[in-house]
Design a protein around this motif. Structure first.
Motif, PDB file in Angstrom:
ATOM      1  N   VAL A  12      -1.791 -51.188   6.115  1.00  0.00           N
ATOM      2  CA  VAL A  12      -3.194 -51.009   6.507  1.00  0.00           C
ATOM      3  C   VAL A  12      -3.265 -50.327   7.869  1.00  0.00           C
ATOM      4  CG1 VAL A  12      -5.329 -52.209   7.146  1.00  0.00           C
ATOM      5  CG2 VAL A  12      -4.021 -52.965   5.157  1.00  0.00           C
ATOM      6  N   ASN A  13      -2.482 -50.816   8.822  1.00  0.00           N
ATOM      7  CA  ASN A  13      -2.443 -50.188  10.151  1.00  0.00           C
ATOM      8  C   ASN A  13      -1.974 -48.745  10.076  1.00  0.00           C
ATOM      9  OD1 ASN A  13      -3.455 -51.977  12.069  1.00  0.00           O
ATOM     10  ND2 ASN A  13      -1.534 -53.089  12.256  1.00  0.00           N
ATOM     11  N   ASP A  14      -0.910 -48.513   9.284  1.00  0.00           N
ATOM     12  CA  ASP A  14      -0.313 -47.180   9.231  1.00  0.00           C
ATOM     13  C   ASP A  14      -1.208 -46.161   8.541  1.00  0.00           C
ATOM     14  OD1 ASP A  14       1.866 -48.187  10.534  1.00  0.00           O
ATOM     15  OD2 ASP A  14       3.092 -48.435   8.735  1.00  0.00           O
ATOM     16  N   LEU A  15      -1.881 -46.585   7.474  1.00  0.00           N
ATOM     17  CA  LEU A  15      -2.693 -45.645   6.697  1.00  0.00           C
ATOM     18  C   LEU A  15      -4.107 -45.477   7.240  1.00  0.00           C
ATOM     19  CD1 LEU A  15      -1.653 -46.524   3.028  1.00  0.00           C
ATOM     20  CD2 LEU A  15      -1.078 -44.467   4.306  1.00  0.00           C
ATOM     21  N   TYR A  16      -4.673 -46.557   7.757  1.00  0.00           N
ATOM     22  CA  TYR A  16      -6.088 -46.527   8.148  1.00  0.00           C
ATOM     23  C   TYR A  16      -6.314 -46.679   9.642  1.00  0.00           C
ATOM     24  CZ  TYR A  16      -6.531 -47.349   3.140  1.00  0.00           C
ATOM     25  OH  TYR A  16      -6.427 -47.259   1.771  1.00  0.00           O
ATOM     26  N   GLY A  17      -5.286 -47.045  10.390  1.00  0.00           N
ATOM     27  CA  GLY A  17      -5.433 -47.177  11.832  1.00  0.00           C
ATOM     28  C   GLY A  17      -5.603 -48.614  12.283  1.00  0.00           C
ATOM     29  N   HIS A  18      -5.459 -48.815  13.595  1.00  0.00           N
ATOM     30  CA  HIS A  18      -5.504 -50.173  14.142  1.00  0.00           C
ATOM     31  C   HIS A  18      -6.896 -50.787  14.078  1.00  0.00           C
ATOM     32  CE1 HIS A  18      -1.347 -50.330  15.434  1.00  0.00           C
ATOM     33  NE2 HIS A  18      -1.470 -49.106  15.913  1.00  0.00           N
ATOM     34  N   ALA A  19      -7.919 -49.955  14.071  1.00  0.00           N
ATOM     35  CA  ALA A  19      -9.269 -50.508  13.932  1.00  0.00           C
ATOM     36  C   ALA A  19      -9.425 -51.213  12.589  1.00  0.00           C
ATOM     37  CB  ALA A  19     -10.318 -49.400  14.080  1.00  0.00           C
ATOM     38  N   ALA A  20      -8.849 -50.626  11.550  1.00  0.00           N
ATOM     39  CA  ALA A  20      -8.885 -51.271  10.238  1.00  0.00           C
ATOM     40  C   ALA A  20      -8.067 -52.556  10.263  1.00  0.00           C
ATOM     41  CB  ALA A  20      -8.355 -50.315   9.164  1.00  0.00           C
ATOM     42  N   LYS A  86      -6.873 -54.007   0.971  1.00  0.00           N
ATOM     43  CA  LYS A  86      -6.408 -55.257   0.374  1.00  0.00           C
ATOM     44  C   LYS A  86      -5.118 -55.711   1.047  1.00  0.00           C
ATOM     45  CE  LYS A  86      -6.846 -56.099  -3.969  1.00  0.00           C
ATOM     46  NZ  LYS A  86      -6.710 -56.097  -5.431  1.00  0.00           N
ATOM     47  N   VAL A  87      -5.059 -56.985   1.329  1.00  0.00           N
ATOM     48  CA  VAL A  87      -3.823 -57.597   1.817  1.00  0.00           C
ATOM     49  C   VAL A  87      -3.544 -58.810   0.933  1.00  0.00           C
ATOM     50  CG1 VAL A  87      -4.017 -56.771   4.189  1.00  0.00           C
ATOM     51  CG2 VAL A  87      -5.123 -58.923   3.545  1.00  0.00           C
ATOM     52  N   GLY A  88      -2.769 -59.722   1.415  1.00  0.00           N
ATOM     53  CA  GLY A  88      -2.471 -60.950   0.697  1.00  0.00           C
ATOM     54  C   GLY A  88      -1.818 -61.905   1.682  1.00  0.00           C
ATOM     55  N   ALA A 265       9.216 -46.375   2.538  1.00  0.00           N
ATOM     56  CA  ALA A 265       9.593 -45.612   3.725  1.00  0.00           C
ATOM     57  C   ALA A 265       8.446 -44.721   4.178  1.00  0.00           C
ATOM     58  CB  ALA A 265      10.832 -44.766   3.421  1.00  0.00           C
ATOM     59  N   LEU A 266       7.703 -44.167   3.234  1.00  0.00           N
ATOM     60  CA  LEU A 266       6.607 -43.272   3.570  1.00  0.00           C
ATOM     61  C   LEU A 266       5.443 -44.033   4.167  1.00  0.00           C
ATOM     62  CD1 LEU A 266       6.697 -41.059   0.351  1.00  0.00           C
ATOM     63  CD2 LEU A 266       7.945 -40.771   2.485  1.00  0.00           C
ATOM     64  N   VAL A 267       5.166 -45.214   3.636  1.00  0.00           N
ATOM     65  CA  VAL A 267       4.062 -46.022   4.135  1.00  0.00           C
ATOM     66  C   VAL A 267       4.327 -46.466   5.563  1.00  0.00           C
ATOM     67  CG1 VAL A 267       2.876 -48.239   3.868  1.00  0.00           C
ATOM     68  CG2 VAL A 267       3.255 -46.793   1.878  1.00  0.00           C
ATOM     69  N   GLN A 268       5.571 -46.812   5.872  1.00  0.00           N
ATOM     70  CA  GLN A 268       5.891 -47.323   7.196  1.00  0.00           C
ATOM     71  C   GLN A 268       5.708 -46.271   8.279  1.00  0.00           C
ATOM     72  OE1 GLN A 268       9.714 -49.230   7.286  1.00  0.00           O
ATOM     73  NE2 GLN A 268       9.055 -50.940   6.008  1.00  0.00           N
ATOM     74  N   ASP A 269       6.069 -45.026   7.995  1.00  0.00           N
ATOM     75  CA  ASP A 269       5.902 -43.971   8.997  1.00  0.00           C
ATOM     76  C   ASP A 269       5.968 -42.618   8.291  1.00  0.00           C
ATOM     77  OD1 ASP A 269       5.856 -42.279  11.167  1.00  0.00           O
ATOM     78  OD2 ASP A 269       7.124 -43.571  12.409  1.00  0.00           O
TER      79      ASP A 269
END
Length: 420
Positions: A12-20, A86-88, A265-269
């Motif tokens: 969520v942080n990586d794709l949408y930013g820290h505000a998300a 979405k998280v869990g 790997a792509l999601v992380q960075d």
């Protein structure tokens, strides 16, 4: 005490930013307050970790019900910027005895929570004394693994990859094996997660790449070699240079190498991955997206990065002849790859019916126990020297196995972290 660790929070942080990410944390806090029993306390411990301290009334079953309510509540989509994320959560439960101190309780809840993480996430576990024993055993295994990596005791095993529909052997996938002095031969699922969690995965991977490159030099020159890069390795900005240095050291051409990556790997960075993969591709290294269809935003990554191959995850392949829906999904992946100019490899093939179906849909390559199990270097050499064609079944008896020469486009996969 209920220790709550969020699942899938980092993407969520990586794709949408820290505000998300902040919005998610606030929403989680609201959910926990809504579910908090009378006289309970809710707190954020840091990062994506929360805790509930609640009275022990009604027995352990009440705590389990509360944990399940929390999990159910936190999987609901959270509104953000006109859309939803979405998280869990995974939860560890620990009972507090009169003589318990805070560190002891947190440690017990933490052990229970990580047990849940290891068993698939999105669940809860209650602390048991055996978990502490397991932790001590894991610590011992971790120390032994560190020593094994330092002394080169992790070795590559090789599994045949074949062309479809001809079933000619076009290469070998390399899988890590550890010859443990007391536990016997260990598969990657028994030690790769430990290497990833403790930061040893890079040294392990580079050792395997170096050994595999040396082995590949003695194979026919039309056979190519690829390596699976762990997500954690993309945090190293010098990853591409380290890989190229090993190629130069061993004398293997970059054009004989294919790098496999998972969507994790792509999601992380994503940007780090893009920089690394572009550097490798510019020198002729091929890039494959592994376990396609099981990760996060597959189509997004296909749009953002240039791949040479899609590998269809075994979880789809092993049910294609029994599930019409799965068959439709695999067919769609093959057609998607073809439309983008990518070749496809199906993993986990175990039946002739699967070969016939996949070939009919246009899948280019396949691998699985139908064609052979992973084997050590010596058996690979006997197989390569035996003759022109690989037998479909019974590959474990190497004198009967043979290999067929193939064009330069044939690809070998080297999967460090795969549990085949």
């Amino acid at each position: 005490m209920l220790l709550i660790d969020l699942d899938r929070f980092k993407p969520v942080n990586d794709l949408y930013g820290h505000a998300a990410g902040n919005a998610v944390l606030c929403a989680v806090a609201d959910h926990l307050e809504d579910l908090l029993p009378v006289n309970g306390i809710a707190a954020r411990l840091g990062g994506d970790e929360f805790a509930l301290l609640v009275p022990f009334t009604g027995g352990i079953e009440n705590l389990k019900r509360l944990a399940q309510q929390v999990i159910t509540s936190l999987v609901a989509p959270i509104s953000w910027n006109g859309g939803a994320v979405k998280v869990g959560a995974t939860i560890g439960i620990a009972l507090i005895a009169a003589e318990s101190d805070a560190d002891t309780v947190l440690h017990a809840a933490d052990l229970a929570m990580y047990q849940g993480k290891r068993e698939g996430r999105g669940t809860y576990r209650v602390f048991e004394d055996s978990m502490d024993t397991e932790l001590r055993e894991r610590a011992a295994l971790e120390a032994e693994l560190r020593e094994a990596i330092e002394h080169g005791a992790i070795e590559p095993f090789y599994q045949p990859v074949v062309s479809l529909p001809q079933r000619d052997c076009v290469g070998l996938e390399v899988l890590a094996r550890w010859r443990h002095p007391t536990r016997g031969l260990l598969g990657p699922d028994q030690f790769i997660p430990i290497a990833e969690e403790t930061g040893m995965i890079a040294d392990l991977s580079y050792h395997l790449l170096r050994q595999a490159c040396l082995d590949a030099r003695s194979w026919p020159s039309h056979l190519l070699l690829a390596i699976n890069i762990a997500p954690q390795q993309f945090q190293d900005r010098d990853l591409a240079q380290r890989i190229l240095a090993i190629l130069a050291e061993t004398g293997l051409s970059p054009r004989r190498l294919e790098v496999e990556i998972t969507e994790t790997a792509l999601v992380q960075d994503l940007e780090a991955a893009r920089t690394t993969l572009t550097s490798l591709q510019n020198l002729g290294v091929r890039i494959a997206l592994d376990d396609f269809g099981t990760g996060y935003s597959s189509l997004y990554h296909l749009r953002e990065l240039k791949f040479d191959k899609l590998k269809i995850d075994r979880s789809y392949v092993d049910t294609i002849t029994m599930s019409e829906e799965r068959a439709k999904l695999v067919d769609a992946i093959i057609k998607l790859g073809s439309s983008l100019g990518l070749v496809t490899t199906a993993e986990g093939i175990e039946t002739d019916a699967s070969v016939a179906w996949l070939s009919g849909q246009g899948c280019n390559f396949g691998q699985g126990y139908l064609f052979g199990k992973p084997m050590p270097k010596g058996e690979v050499m006997r197989m390569l020297q035996a003759g022109p064609r690989l037998e479909q079944i019974g590959i474990s008896s190497m004198p009967e196995s043979r290999i067929h020469a193939v064009p330069m486009e044939a690809i070998i996969h080297c999967g460090v972290g795969r549990a085949a």
